[in-house]
Motif scaffolding. Structure first.
Motif, short mmCIF file in Angstrom:
data_model
loop_
_atom_site.label_atom_id
_atom_site.label_comp_id
_atom_site.label_asym_id
_atom_site.label_seq_id
_atom_site.Cartn_x
_atom_site.Cartn_y
_atom_site.Cartn_z
N PRO A 1 0.83 -1.20 0.00
CA PRO A 1 0.00 0.00 0.00
C PRO A 1 0.87 1.25 0.00
N CYS A 2 0.49 2.24 -0.79
CA CYS A 2 1.23 3.50 -0.79
C CYS A 2 1.00 4.27 0.50
N VAL A 3 -0.20 4.12 1.08
CA VAL A 3 -0.54 4.83 2.31
C VAL A 3 -1.10 3.83 3.31
N ARG A 4 -0.52 3.79 4.49
CA ARG A 4 -1.02 2.96 5.58
C ARG A 4 -1.40 3.86 6.75
N ILE A 5 -2.67 3.81 7.15
CA ILE A 5 -3.15 4.54 8.32
C ILE A 5 -3.64 3.48 9.30
N GLU A 6 -2.83 3.13 10.30
CA GLU A 6 -3.12 1.96 11.12
C GLU A 6 -2.93 2.22 12.62
N ASP A 7 -3.86 1.69 13.41
CA ASP A 7 -3.72 1.65 14.88
C ASP A 7 -3.59 3.02 15.51
N ASN A 8 -4.21 4.03 14.91
CA ASN A 8 -4.24 5.36 15.51
C ASN A 8 -5.51 5.50 16.35
N VAL A 9 -5.50 6.44 17.30
CA VAL A 9 -6.64 6.57 18.20
C VAL A 9 -6.88 8.03 18.55
N VAL A 10 -8.16 8.37 18.74
CA VAL A 10 -8.56 9.65 19.34
C VAL A 10 -9.23 9.32 20.67
N THR A 11 -8.79 9.96 21.74
CA THR A 11 -9.21 9.55 23.07
C THR A 11 -10.43 10.28 23.62
N SER A 12 -10.74 11.48 23.15
CA SER A 12 -11.87 12.24 23.69
C SER A 12 -13.20 11.56 23.37
N THR A 13 -14.13 11.63 24.31
CA THR A 13 -15.48 11.13 24.07
C THR A 13 -16.50 12.27 24.01
N ALA A 14 -16.01 13.51 23.85
CA ALA A 14 -16.91 14.65 23.73
C ALA A 14 -17.53 14.67 22.33
N ILE A 15 -18.81 15.04 22.26
CA ILE A 15 -19.50 15.11 20.98
C ILE A 15 -18.79 16.11 20.07
N ASN A 16 -18.57 15.69 18.81
CA ASN A 16 -17.91 16.50 17.78
C ASN A 16 -16.43 16.78 18.07
N GLU A 17 -15.87 16.12 19.06
CA GLU A 17 -14.44 16.26 19.32
C GLU A 17 -13.69 14.95 19.14
N GLY A 18 -14.22 13.88 19.72
CA GLY A 18 -13.54 12.60 19.63
C GLY A 18 -13.74 11.96 18.27
N ALA A 19 -13.20 12.58 17.23
CA ALA A 19 -13.55 12.20 15.85
C ALA A 19 -12.32 11.88 15.02
N ARG B 1 -9.22 3.75 16.03
CA ARG B 1 -10.29 3.81 17.01
C ARG B 1 -10.65 5.26 17.35
N ALA B 2 -11.94 5.51 17.51
CA ALA B 2 -12.41 6.83 17.93
C ALA B 2 -13.87 6.70 18.37
N TYR B 3 -14.30 7.64 19.18
CA TYR B 3 -15.70 7.72 19.59
C TYR B 3 -16.59 7.96 18.38
N LEU B 4 -16.12 8.82 17.49
CA LEU B 4 -16.87 9.22 16.30
C LEU B 4 -16.00 9.02 15.06
N ALA B 5 -16.50 8.27 14.07
CA ALA B 5 -15.82 8.09 12.79
C ALA B 5 -14.38 7.59 12.95
N PRO B 6 -14.18 6.36 13.34
CA PRO B 6 -12.82 5.88 13.59
C PRO B 6 -11.91 5.85 12.37
N ALA B 7 -12.46 5.71 11.16
CA ALA B 7 -11.62 5.69 9.96
C ALA B 7 -11.43 7.09 9.39
N LEU B 8 -12.54 7.78 9.09
CA LEU B 8 -12.48 9.07 8.39
C LEU B 8 -13.61 9.97 8.84
N TYR B 9 -13.27 11.21 9.21
CA TYR B 9 -14.27 12.23 9.50
C TYR B 9 -13.94 13.46 8.65
N ALA B 10 -14.93 13.96 7.92
CA ALA B 10 -14.72 15.14 7.08
C ALA B 10 -15.90 16.09 7.26
N VAL B 11 -15.60 17.36 7.41
CA VAL B 11 -16.66 18.34 7.60
C VAL B 11 -16.26 19.64 6.92
#
Length: 227
Positions: free
Chosen positions: A78-96, A119-129
């Protein structure tokens, strides 16, 4: 940016780039791009085991940031590997965005991508806004989105891929989405993608293997093209 911070800068590399085991108290523990350009010239980018508090455990991109893969056939894997990253916040619209968090006019044009076990509370793979008329644009080919885990249950935003309102555009081709985890409550069905008003998605030759899941869910109007 716990590992790499770029602001109004350009980095073009033909050498493998590994950004691992970093932490950030805010966004982008692995790579933070603000109105910057990251080009991969026939080489591999690995962003792994990074931990952010608010968003973009692996990569956060904002402003006019962009990243592309060129001569993808020269990559050993794979040219790009995005693996085993985490966002720890569980606040709405933050832990994304355990793997990736994009906003404003950020653009990703990647080929041969592996997004796994983030891993993330919200959108563990991809969040875009976005905020009209500015919105992120993502174009991925030959991509696997597998084994990502979201835990937010209300409204299904634990789905691996979530697009907030504002017109974000997602084009995915010759790819697979499978074996992800999204929580739900009661009789609700978890979703592979959660799209809010103005977002659009085009799927071309995509396999979605998530038994008993809804493929695409939205409370408002979106544009969806499947071929």
């Amino acid at each position: 940016g716990g590992g790499v911070w770029m602001e109004r800068s350009v980095l073009s590399t033909a050498s493998p780039l590994r950004v691992t085991d970093n932490t950030a108290g805010g966004y982008g523990a692995g790579v933070f791009l603000r109105s910057s350009q990251l080009d991969l010239l026939g080489t591999e980018l690995t962003i792994g085991r990074n931990s952010a508090v608010i968003g973009g455990g692996g990569l956060h991109a904002e402003g006019t940031a962009q990243s592309t893969t060129r001569d993808a056939g020269a990559c050993g894997g794979p040219c790009v590997r995005i693996e085993d990253n985490v966002v720890t916040s569980t606040a709405i619209n933050e832990g994304a965005g355990g793997g990736l968090f994009l906003r404003d006019q950020a653009t990703l044009g990647w080929d041969r991508v592996l997004i796994r076990s983030n891993r993330a509370y919200l959108a563990p793979a991809l969040y875009a806004v976005g905020s009209p008329p500015s919105a992120p644009a993502i174009e991925w080919w030959n991509t696997a989105v597998i084994g990502n885990v979201g835990t937010y249950v209300f409204g299904f935003e634990g789905a691996p891929i979530v697009f907030g309102s504002g017109g974000a555009r997602f084009e995915l081709g010759l790819s697979t989405i499978a074996a992800n985890v999204a929580s739900s409550t009661g009789s609700a069905v978890p979703q592979v993608m959660r799209l809010f008003s103005g977002s659009s998605v085009a799927l071309r030759g995509v396999v979605i293997e998530q038994p008993a899941w809804a493929s695409v869910g939205s409370p408002q109007s979106v544009q969806t093209t499947v071929t």
